[in-house]
Write a protein that holds these residues in place. Structure first.
Motif, PDB file in Angstrom:
ATOM      1  N   TYR A   1      44.958  54.648  66.903  1.00 48.31           N
ATOM      2  CA  TYR A   1      45.461  55.759  66.021  1.00 48.31           C
ATOM      3  C   TYR A   1      45.260  57.308  66.610  1.00 48.31           C
ATOM      4  O   TYR A   1      46.259  57.719  66.394  1.00 48.31           O
ATOM      5  CB  TYR A   1      44.253  55.568  65.192  1.00 48.31           C
ATOM      6  N   VAL A   2      44.249  57.623  67.500  1.00 45.19           N
ATOM      7  CA  VAL A   2      44.416  58.550  68.210  1.00 45.19           C
ATOM      8  C   VAL A   2      45.608  58.668  69.016  1.00 45.19           C
ATOM      9  O   VAL A   2      46.275  59.883  68.802  1.00 45.19           O
ATOM     10  CB  VAL A   2      43.187  58.795  68.996  1.00 45.19           C
ATOM     11  N   GLU A   3      45.863  57.648  69.819  1.00 43.39           N
ATOM     12  CA  GLU A   3      47.296  58.044  70.549  1.00 43.39           C
ATOM     13  C   GLU A   3      48.373  58.170  69.692  1.00 43.39           C
ATOM     14  O   GLU A   3      49.091  58.945  70.207  1.00 43.39           O
ATOM     15  CB  GLU A   3      47.269  56.689  71.309  1.00 43.39           C
ATOM     16  N   ASP A   4      48.581  57.448  68.700  1.00 36.04           N
ATOM     17  CA  ASP A   4      49.828  57.687  68.023  1.00 36.04           C
ATOM     18  C   ASP A   4      49.706  59.066  67.130  1.00 36.04           C
ATOM     19  O   ASP A   4      50.809  59.468  66.793  1.00 36.04           O
ATOM     20  CB  ASP A   4      49.819  56.808  66.808  1.00 36.04           C
ATOM     21  N   HIS A   5      48.514  59.582  66.686  1.00 39.62           N
ATOM     22  CA  HIS A   5      48.495  60.776  65.858  1.00 39.62           C
ATOM     23  C   HIS A   5      48.318  62.280  66.533  1.00 39.62           C
ATOM     24  O   HIS A   5      48.305  63.123  66.126  1.00 39.62           O
ATOM     25  CB  HIS A   5      47.611  60.563  64.924  1.00 39.62           C
ATOM     26  N   TRP A   6      47.468  61.910  67.851  1.00 42.62           N
ATOM     27  CA  TRP A   6      47.134  63.283  68.619  1.00 42.62           C
ATOM     28  C   TRP A   6      48.182  63.489  69.624  1.00 42.62           C
ATOM     29  O   TRP A   6      47.998  63.074  70.684  1.00 42.62           O
ATOM     30  CB  TRP A   6      45.770  63.229  69.026  1.00 42.62           C
ATOM     31  N   THR A   7      49.292  64.077  69.025  1.00 46.42           N
ATOM     32  CA  THR A   7      50.569  64.226  70.049  1.00 46.42           C
ATOM     33  C   THR A   7      50.301  65.637  71.141  1.00 46.42           C
ATOM     34  O   THR A   7      51.001  65.973  72.064  1.00 46.42           O
ATOM     35  CB  THR A   7      51.661  64.282  69.326  1.00 46.42           C
ATOM     36  N   ASP A   8      49.368  66.377  70.588  1.00 49.06           N
ATOM     37  CA  ASP A   8      49.363  67.839  71.201  1.00 49.06           C
ATOM     38  C   ASP A   8      47.843  68.071  71.403  1.00 49.06           C
ATOM     39  O   ASP A   8      47.058  68.593  70.483  1.00 49.06           O
ATOM     40  CB  ASP A   8      49.954  69.029  70.686  1.00 49.06           C
ATOM     41  N   ILE A   9      47.291  67.825  72.558  1.00 45.72           N
ATOM     42  CA  ILE A   9      45.677  68.012  72.725  1.00 45.72           C
ATOM     43  C   ILE A   9      45.387  69.531  72.574  1.00 45.72           C
ATOM     44  O   ILE A   9      44.113  69.704  72.642  1.00 45.72           O
ATOM     45  CB  ILE A   9      45.101  67.474  73.787  1.00 45.72           C
TER      46      ILE A   9
END
Length: 68
Positions: A51-59
């Motif tokens: 989920y994090v990989e899919d939704h957090w596109t800009d750290i």
């Protein structure tokens, strides 16, 4: 031996987000800290990481008008 609840591969986690758009895995059953909201309810660690990989596109933290 006690397992660290933040590193338990078999644990159940939440995905949290904050006002800056950052994400965090949080062990289910531990009180969510102030300033964080639940983005994904109790799930496996692998599902939370996906989920994090899919939704957090800009750290980078979100910029505000005050940042200029």
């Amino acid at each position: 031996m006690t397992t660290n609840p933040f590193e338990d591969e078999n644990g159940t986690y939440l995905v949290l987000t904050n006002a800056e758009g950052q994400f965090s895995l949080w062990p289910d059953g531990i009180t969510v800290p102030g300033g964080w909201d639940v983005a994904l309810t109790a799930s496996s660690r692998s599902d939370c990481l996906a989920y994090v990989e899919d939704h957090w596109t800009d750290i980078c933290p979100a910029r505000t008008a005050a940042d200029g």
